[in-house]
Motif scaffolding. Structure first.
Motif, PDB file in Angstrom:
ATOM      1  N   ARG A  54       0.848  -1.182   0.000  1.00  0.00           N
ATOM      2  CA  ARG A  54       0.000   0.000   0.000  1.00  0.00           C
ATOM      3  C   ARG A  54       0.881   1.228   0.000  1.00  0.00           C
ATOM      4  O   ARG A  54       2.009   1.193   0.464  1.00  0.00           O
ATOM      5  N   ARG A  55       0.287   2.268  -0.474  1.00  0.00           N
ATOM      6  CA  ARG A  55       1.018   3.531  -0.423  1.00  0.00           C
ATOM      7  C   ARG A  55       1.081   3.972   1.036  1.00  0.00           C
ATOM      8  O   ARG A  55       0.040   4.084   1.690  1.00  0.00           O
ATOM      9  N   PRO A  56       2.275   4.168   1.546  1.00  0.00           N
ATOM     10  CA  PRO A  56       2.359   4.547   2.962  1.00  0.00           C
ATOM     11  C   PRO A  56       1.708   5.911   3.197  1.00  0.00           C
ATOM     12  O   PRO A  56       1.873   6.843   2.429  1.00  0.00           O
ATOM     13  N   ARG A  57       0.943   5.972   4.255  1.00  0.00           N
ATOM     14  CA  ARG A  57       0.273   7.224   4.607  1.00  0.00           C
ATOM     15  C   ARG A  57       1.074   7.858   5.733  1.00  0.00           C
ATOM     16  O   ARG A  57       1.073   7.384   6.858  1.00  0.00           O
ATOM     17  N   HIS A  58       1.773   8.931   5.421  1.00  0.00           N
ATOM     18  CA  HIS A  58       2.577   9.593   6.434  1.00  0.00           C
ATOM     19  C   HIS A  58       1.995  10.970   6.707  1.00  0.00           C
ATOM     20  O   HIS A  58       1.322  11.554   5.868  1.00  0.00           O
ATOM     21  N   PRO A  59       2.252  11.472   7.869  1.00  0.00           N
ATOM     22  CA  PRO A  59       1.656  12.758   8.245  1.00  0.00           C
ATOM     23  C   PRO A  59       2.206  13.913   7.400  1.00  0.00           C
ATOM     24  O   PRO A  59       3.286  13.821   6.804  1.00  0.00           O
ATOM     25  N   LEU A  60       1.437  14.973   7.373  1.00  0.00           N
ATOM     26  CA  LEU A  60       1.825  16.147   6.598  1.00  0.00           C
ATOM     27  C   LEU A  60       3.093  16.788   7.153  1.00  0.00           C
ATOM     28  O   LEU A  60       3.838  17.408   6.407  1.00  0.00           O
ATOM     29  N   THR A  61       3.330  16.588   8.432  1.00  0.00           N
ATOM     30  CA  THR A  61       4.554  17.157   9.004  1.00  0.00           C
ATOM     31  C   THR A  61       5.785  16.570   8.328  1.00  0.00           C
ATOM     32  O   THR A  61       6.791  17.249   8.182  1.00  0.00           O
ATOM     33  N   ARG A  62       5.675  15.334   7.895  1.00  0.00           N
ATOM     34  CA  ARG A  62       6.791  14.719   7.179  1.00  0.00           C
ATOM     35  C   ARG A  62       6.998  15.407   5.831  1.00  0.00           C
ATOM     36  O   ARG A  62       8.128  15.607   5.389  1.00  0.00           O
ATOM     37  N   GLU A  63       5.879  15.780   5.183  1.00  0.00           N
ATOM     38  CA  GLU A  63       5.969  16.509   3.911  1.00  0.00           C
ATOM     39  C   GLU A  63       6.703  17.835   4.118  1.00  0.00           C
ATOM     40  O   GLU A  63       7.501  18.253   3.296  1.00  0.00           O
ATOM     41  N   ILE A  64       6.405  18.485   5.220  1.00  0.00           N
ATOM     42  CA  ILE A  64       7.032  19.776   5.508  1.00  0.00           C
ATOM     43  C   ILE A  64       8.507  19.578   5.850  1.00  0.00           C
ATOM     44  O   ILE A  64       9.368  20.299   5.352  1.00  0.00           O
ATOM     45  N   ASP A  65       8.787  18.577   6.696  1.00  0.00           N
ATOM     46  CA  ASP A  65      10.172  18.323   7.095  1.00  0.00           C
ATOM     47  C   ASP A  65      11.049  17.951   5.908  1.00  0.00           C
ATOM     48  O   ASP A  65      12.209  18.365   5.827  1.00  0.00           O
ATOM     49  N   GLU A  66      10.497  17.170   4.995  1.00  0.00           N
ATOM     50  CA  GLU A  66      11.270  16.738   3.841  1.00  0.00           C
ATOM     51  C   GLU A  66      11.267  17.768   2.717  1.00  0.00           C
ATOM     52  O   GLU A  66      11.865  17.559   1.675  1.00  0.00           O
ATOM     53  N   GLN A  67      10.565  18.843   2.922  1.00  0.00           N
ATOM     54  CA  GLN A  67      10.492  19.956   1.974  1.00  0.00           C
ATOM     55  C   GLN A  67      10.023  19.503   0.595  1.00  0.00           C
ATOM     56  O   GLN A  67      10.587  19.865  -0.428  1.00  0.00           O
ATOM     57  N   THR A  68       8.958  18.724   0.600  1.00  0.00           N
ATOM     58  CA  THR A  68       8.358  18.316  -0.663  1.00  0.00           C
ATOM     59  C   THR A  68       7.529  19.470  -1.207  1.00  0.00           C
ATOM     60  O   THR A  68       7.339  20.487  -0.537  1.00  0.00           O
ATOM     61  N   GLU A  69       7.000  19.290  -2.417  1.00  0.00           N
ATOM     62  CA  GLU A  69       6.199  20.364  -3.018  1.00  0.00           C
ATOM     63  C   GLU A  69       4.951  20.650  -2.190  1.00  0.00           C
ATOM     64  O   GLU A  69       4.575  21.803  -2.009  1.00  0.00           O
ATOM     65  N   LEU A  70       4.315  19.598  -1.695  1.00  0.00           N
ATOM     66  CA  LEU A  70       3.126  19.804  -0.873  1.00  0.00           C
ATOM     67  C   LEU A  70       3.483  20.539   0.413  1.00  0.00           C
ATOM     68  O   LEU A  70       2.771  21.458   0.837  1.00  0.00           O
ATOM     69  N   GLY A  71       4.575  20.157   1.035  1.00  0.00           N
ATOM     70  CA  GLY A  71       5.018  20.839   2.250  1.00  0.00           C
ATOM     71  C   GLY A  71       5.325  22.302   1.989  1.00  0.00           C
ATOM     72  O   GLY A  71       5.012  23.169   2.803  1.00  0.00           O
ATOM     73  N   GLU A  72       5.923  22.584   0.834  1.00  0.00           N
ATOM     74  CA  GLU A  72       6.222  23.978   0.486  1.00  0.00           C
ATOM     75  C   GLU A  72       4.942  24.785   0.286  1.00  0.00           C
ATOM     76  O   GLU A  72       4.878  25.958   0.656  1.00  0.00           O
ATOM     77  N   VAL A  73       3.921  24.163  -0.279  1.00  0.00           N
ATOM     78  CA  VAL A  73       2.641  24.858  -0.472  1.00  0.00           C
ATOM     79  C   VAL A  73       2.037  25.241   0.876  1.00  0.00           C
ATOM     80  O   VAL A  73       1.591  26.369   1.073  1.00  0.00           O
ATOM     81  N   TYR A  74       2.076  24.303   1.809  1.00  0.00           N
ATOM     82  CA  TYR A  74       1.535  24.601   3.138  1.00  0.00           C
ATOM     83  C   TYR A  74       2.336  25.693   3.843  1.00  0.00           C
ATOM     84  O   TYR A  74       1.773  26.590   4.456  1.00  0.00           O
ATOM     85  N   MET A  75       3.650  25.611   3.762  1.00  0.00           N
ATOM     86  CA  MET A  75       4.480  26.617   4.418  1.00  0.00           C
ATOM     87  C   MET A  75       4.303  27.993   3.777  1.00  0.00           C
ATOM     88  O   MET A  75       4.236  29.003   4.470  1.00  0.00           O
ATOM     89  N   ARG A  76       4.223  28.023   2.459  1.00  0.00           N
ATOM     90  CA  ARG A  76       3.988  29.309   1.778  1.00  0.00           C
ATOM     91  C   ARG A  76       2.662  29.908   2.205  1.00  0.00           C
ATOM     92  O   ARG A  76       2.545  31.121   2.376  1.00  0.00           O
ATOM     93  N   SER A  77       1.676  29.056   2.393  1.00  0.00           N
ATOM     94  CA  SER A  77       0.363  29.522   2.834  1.00  0.00           C
ATOM     95  C   SER A  77       0.462  30.174   4.219  1.00  0.00           C
ATOM     96  O   SER A  77      -0.093  31.255   4.449  1.00  0.00           O
ATOM     97  N   LEU A  78       1.163  29.521   5.138  1.00  0.00           N
ATOM     98  CA  LEU A  78       1.331  30.088   6.483  1.00  0.00           C
ATOM     99  C   LEU A  78       2.109  31.397   6.421  1.00  0.00           C
ATOM    100  O   LEU A  78       1.718  32.393   7.047  1.00  0.00           O
ATOM    101  N   ILE A  79       3.191  31.425   5.678  1.00  0.00           N
ATOM    102  CA  ILE A  79       4.017  32.635   5.583  1.00  0.00           C
ATOM    103  C   ILE A  79       3.222  33.774   4.966  1.00  0.00           C
ATOM    104  O   ILE A  79       3.287  34.915   5.426  1.00  0.00           O
ATOM    105  N   ARG A  80       2.435  33.466   3.934  1.00  0.00           N
ATOM    106  CA  ARG A  80       1.618  34.494   3.283  1.00  0.00           C
ATOM    107  C   ARG A  80       0.576  35.056   4.258  1.00  0.00           C
ATOM    108  O   ARG A  80       0.354  36.258   4.320  1.00  0.00           O
ATOM    109  N   THR A  81      -0.028  34.185   5.041  1.00  0.00           N
ATOM    110  CA  THR A  81      -1.020  34.628   6.026  1.00  0.00           C
ATOM    111  C   THR A  81      -0.373  35.536   7.070  1.00  0.00           C
ATOM    112  O   THR A  81      -0.934  36.586   7.412  1.00  0.00           O
ATOM    113  N   GLN A  82       0.798  35.138   7.562  1.00  0.00           N
ATOM    114  CA  GLN A  82       1.482  35.959   8.566  1.00  0.00           C
ATOM    115  C   GLN A  82       1.921  37.293   7.965  1.00  0.00           C
ATOM    116  O   GLN A  82       1.870  38.328   8.629  1.00  0.00           O
TER     117      GLN A  82
END
Length: 123
Positions: free
Chosen positions: A19-47
């Motif tokens: 199965r495709r491993p289901r890992h938390p979004l924090t892992r996406e952010i820590d590994e700096q994947t494209e999805l993690g970058e989208v979430y971080m950009r969203s937070l930075i833009r809001t701030q």
């Protein structure tokens, strides 16, 4: 017994299938994947929007006072306890306005970060 091999029925719900491993979004952010970058950009833009809002409001208040005193000469000439009103306003009301703006910014920034953390943990 006959010479035919015994039939065996194999049933498997494919629990061991890959199965495709289901890992938390924090892992996406820590590994700096494209999805993690989208979430971080969203937070930075809001701030950043929040910071611009608070700075704009404070700049309008502070920048508007000289304009107010210029347009209303009676305020410029008014005295309170022997001290010119513009001095009292600039010395006594500006600093509390900065403190209130800072308090509002911190409160909202923490709320944004809490909402972001909830969003990341919910996934």
């Amino acid at each position: 017994m006959t010479g035919r091999p015994r039939r065996v029925v194999v049933t498997s719900p494919r629990t061991a299938a890959a199965r495709r491993p289901r890992h938390p979004l924090t892992r996406e952010i820590d590994e700096q994947t494209e999805l993690g970058e989208v979430y971080m950009r969203s937070l930075i833009r809001t701030q950043f929007r929040l910071a611009l809002f608070v700075c704009t409001v404070l700049a309008c208040v502070v920048g508007g006072l000289p304009l107010l005193f210029l347009l209303v000469p009676d305020l410029r000439d008014a005295r309170l306890l022997g001290v010119p009103l513009p001095w009292l306003v600039l010395a006594g009301l500006i600093y509390p306005a900065f403190v209130a703006g800072a308090w509002f910014y911190v409160r909202q920034a923490e709320r944004n970060e809490r909402d972001f953390a909830d969003l990341v943990e919910r996934r």
